[in-house]
Motif scaffolding. Structure first.
Motif, PDB file in Angstrom:
ATOM      1  N   ARG A   2       0.853  -1.190   0.000  1.00  0.00           N
ATOM      2  CA  ARG A   2       0.000   0.000   0.000  1.00  0.00           C
ATOM      3  C   ARG A   2       0.887   1.238   0.000  1.00  0.00           C
ATOM      4  O   ARG A   2       1.863   1.312   0.752  1.00  0.00           O
ATOM      5  CB  ARG A   2      -0.884   0.006   1.237  1.00  0.00           C
ATOM      6  CG  ARG A   2      -1.763   1.252   1.348  1.00  0.00           C
ATOM      7  CD  ARG A   2      -2.549   1.306   2.633  1.00  0.00           C
ATOM      8  NE  ARG A   2      -3.594   0.310   2.614  1.00  0.00           N
ATOM      9  CZ  ARG A   2      -3.847  -0.530   3.612  1.00  0.00           C
ATOM     10  NH1 ARG A   2      -3.130  -0.504   4.703  1.00  0.00           N
ATOM     11  NH2 ARG A   2      -4.829  -1.397   3.522  1.00  0.00           N
TER      12      ARG A   2
ATOM     13  N   MET B 164      -0.866   7.718  -9.001  1.00  0.00           N
ATOM     14  CA  MET B 164      -1.164   6.932  -7.807  1.00  0.00           C
ATOM     15  C   MET B 164      -1.420   7.884  -6.654  1.00  0.00           C
ATOM     16  O   MET B 164      -0.771   8.918  -6.549  1.00  0.00           O
ATOM     17  CB  MET B 164       0.021   6.031  -7.478  1.00  0.00           C
ATOM     18  CG  MET B 164       0.332   5.057  -8.582  1.00  0.00           C
ATOM     19  SD  MET B 164       1.746   4.030  -8.215  1.00  0.00           S
ATOM     20  CE  MET B 164       3.050   5.216  -8.003  1.00  0.00           C
ATOM     21  N   LYS B 165      -2.356   7.507  -5.800  1.00  0.00           N
ATOM     22  CA  LYS B 165      -2.627   8.337  -4.633  1.00  0.00           C
ATOM     23  C   LYS B 165      -2.369   7.535  -3.370  1.00  0.00           C
ATOM     24  O   LYS B 165      -2.247   6.312  -3.414  1.00  0.00           O
ATOM     25  CB  LYS B 165      -4.049   8.877  -4.660  1.00  0.00           C
ATOM     26  CG  LYS B 165      -5.114   7.818  -4.639  1.00  0.00           C
ATOM     27  CD  LYS B 165      -6.480   8.460  -4.707  1.00  0.00           C
ATOM     28  CE  LYS B 165      -7.543   7.375  -4.649  1.00  0.00           C
ATOM     29  NZ  LYS B 165      -8.876   7.940  -4.679  1.00  0.00           N
TER      30      LYS B 165
ATOM     31  N   SER C  50      -3.478   3.682  -2.300  1.00  0.00           N
ATOM     32  CA  SER C  50      -3.656   2.743  -3.407  1.00  0.00           C
ATOM     33  C   SER C  50      -2.596   1.643  -3.310  1.00  0.00           C
ATOM     34  O   SER C  50      -1.666   1.729  -2.512  1.00  0.00           O
ATOM     35  CB  SER C  50      -3.600   3.467  -4.752  1.00  0.00           C
ATOM     36  OG  SER C  50      -2.377   4.111  -4.926  1.00  0.00           O
TER      37      SER C  50
ATOM     38  N   ILE D 289       0.681  -1.617 -11.067  1.00  0.00           N
ATOM     39  CA  ILE D 289      -0.157  -0.740 -10.256  1.00  0.00           C
ATOM     40  C   ILE D 289      -1.563  -1.322 -10.239  1.00  0.00           C
ATOM     41  O   ILE D 289      -2.105  -1.666 -11.289  1.00  0.00           O
ATOM     42  CB  ILE D 289      -0.160   0.695 -10.826  1.00  0.00           C
ATOM     43  CG1 ILE D 289       1.265   1.242 -10.822  1.00  0.00           C
ATOM     44  CG2 ILE D 289      -1.101   1.586 -10.043  1.00  0.00           C
ATOM     45  CD1 ILE D 289       1.434   2.524 -11.588  1.00  0.00           C
TER      46      ILE D 289
ATOM     47  N   ARG E 230      -5.149  -1.079 -10.405  1.00  0.00           N
ATOM     48  CA  ARG E 230      -6.134  -0.077 -10.829  1.00  0.00           C
ATOM     49  C   ARG E 230      -7.549  -0.561 -10.586  1.00  0.00           C
ATOM     50  O   ARG E 230      -8.394   0.214 -10.157  1.00  0.00           O
ATOM     51  CB  ARG E 230      -5.924   0.283 -12.292  1.00  0.00           C
ATOM     52  CG  ARG E 230      -4.611   1.037 -12.467  1.00  0.00           C
ATOM     53  CD  ARG E 230      -4.394   1.620 -13.821  1.00  0.00           C
ATOM     54  NE  ARG E 230      -5.545   2.263 -14.390  1.00  0.00           N
ATOM     55  CZ  ARG E 230      -5.912   2.097 -15.656  1.00  0.00           C
ATOM     56  NH1 ARG E 230      -5.233   1.326 -16.453  1.00  0.00           N
ATOM     57  NH2 ARG E 230      -6.970   2.711 -16.123  1.00  0.00           N
TER      58      ARG E 230
ATOM     59  N   GLU F 250      -9.156  -2.504  -8.197  1.00  0.00           N
ATOM     60  CA  GLU F 250      -8.938  -3.150  -6.898  1.00  0.00           C
ATOM     61  C   GLU F 250      -9.924  -4.284  -6.641  1.00  0.00           C
ATOM     62  O   GLU F 250      -9.572  -5.302  -6.044  1.00  0.00           O
ATOM     63  CB  GLU F 250      -9.040  -2.100  -5.789  1.00  0.00           C
ATOM     64  CG  GLU F 250      -8.612  -2.600  -4.447  1.00  0.00           C
ATOM     65  CD  GLU F 250      -8.642  -1.513  -3.391  1.00  0.00           C
ATOM     66  OE1 GLU F 250      -9.060  -1.826  -2.270  1.00  0.00           O
ATOM     67  OE2 GLU F 250      -8.254  -0.366  -3.691  1.00  0.00           O
TER      68      GLU F 250
ATOM     69  N   LYS G 156     -10.604  -4.660   3.118  1.00  0.00           N
ATOM     70  CA  LYS G 156     -11.314  -3.405   2.860  1.00  0.00           C
ATOM     71  C   LYS G 156     -12.078  -3.026   4.108  1.00  0.00           C
ATOM     72  O   LYS G 156     -12.873  -3.802   4.630  1.00  0.00           O
ATOM     73  CB  LYS G 156     -12.255  -3.571   1.685  1.00  0.00           C
ATOM     74  CG  LYS G 156     -12.825  -2.275   1.193  1.00  0.00           C
ATOM     75  CD  LYS G 156     -13.129  -2.389  -0.275  1.00  0.00           C
ATOM     76  CE  LYS G 156     -13.638  -1.095  -0.827  1.00  0.00           C
ATOM     77  NZ  LYS G 156     -12.611  -0.265  -1.371  1.00  0.00           N
TER      78      LYS G 156
END
Length: 135
Positions: free
Chosen positions: A30, A64-65, A68, A91, A93, A95, A110
């Motif tokens: 993460r 990306m933030k 993520s 990456i 994308r 999820e 989650k």
């Protein structure tokens, strides 16, 4: 000069679907924060943190933030004497699709958004009326 559109689209499409399996030395992590110059601080499922490098093919292509997920190859930078512990190879994308794979870490569950008992759902987001604010 920006990269050709076909390369941008190919890179974006490459990251859209999860692979069938992760290779040895690859882990899902993460993103905690961007530390600058295409270096990111990530957290592994074991709660360890590390600095990883974003390769040139993803730069200015996919953003990306914080929070993520990425796939980090920890064996990519072995033998180099620096603070980097790996390189980003993919990456996450979509999820939702990635979470269905057998290699998704159970530690990255989650988190549902819960409303506390103090907050009445009918009052959430409302401005207090003039009578309530004077009291």
């Amino acid at each position: 000069m920006p990269p050709p559109r076909r390369k941008v689209l190919a890179t974006a499409e490459e990251t859209l679907f999860p692979p069938d399996e992760l290779l040895p030395g690859q882990e899902i992590a993460r993103i905690i924060k961007a530390t600058g110059n295409n270096i990111y601080s990530v957290q592994f499922p074991s709660k360890d943190t590390a600095l990883v490098e974003l390769p040139a093919k993803f730069r200015s292509t996919i953003w990306m933030k914080r929070g993520s997920f990425v796939v980090v190859d920890t064996s990519a930078l072995e033998g180099r004497d620096n603070k980097l512990r790996g390189g980003i190879v993919n990456i996450v994308r979509d999820e939702k699709a990635w979470r269905k794979t057998p290699f998704w870490p159970k530690q990255f569950v989650k988190q549902p958004v819960l409303v506390s008992d103090d907050e009445d759902e009918s009052n959430v987001g409302k401005m207090p009326s003039s009578d309530e604010s004077d009291a």
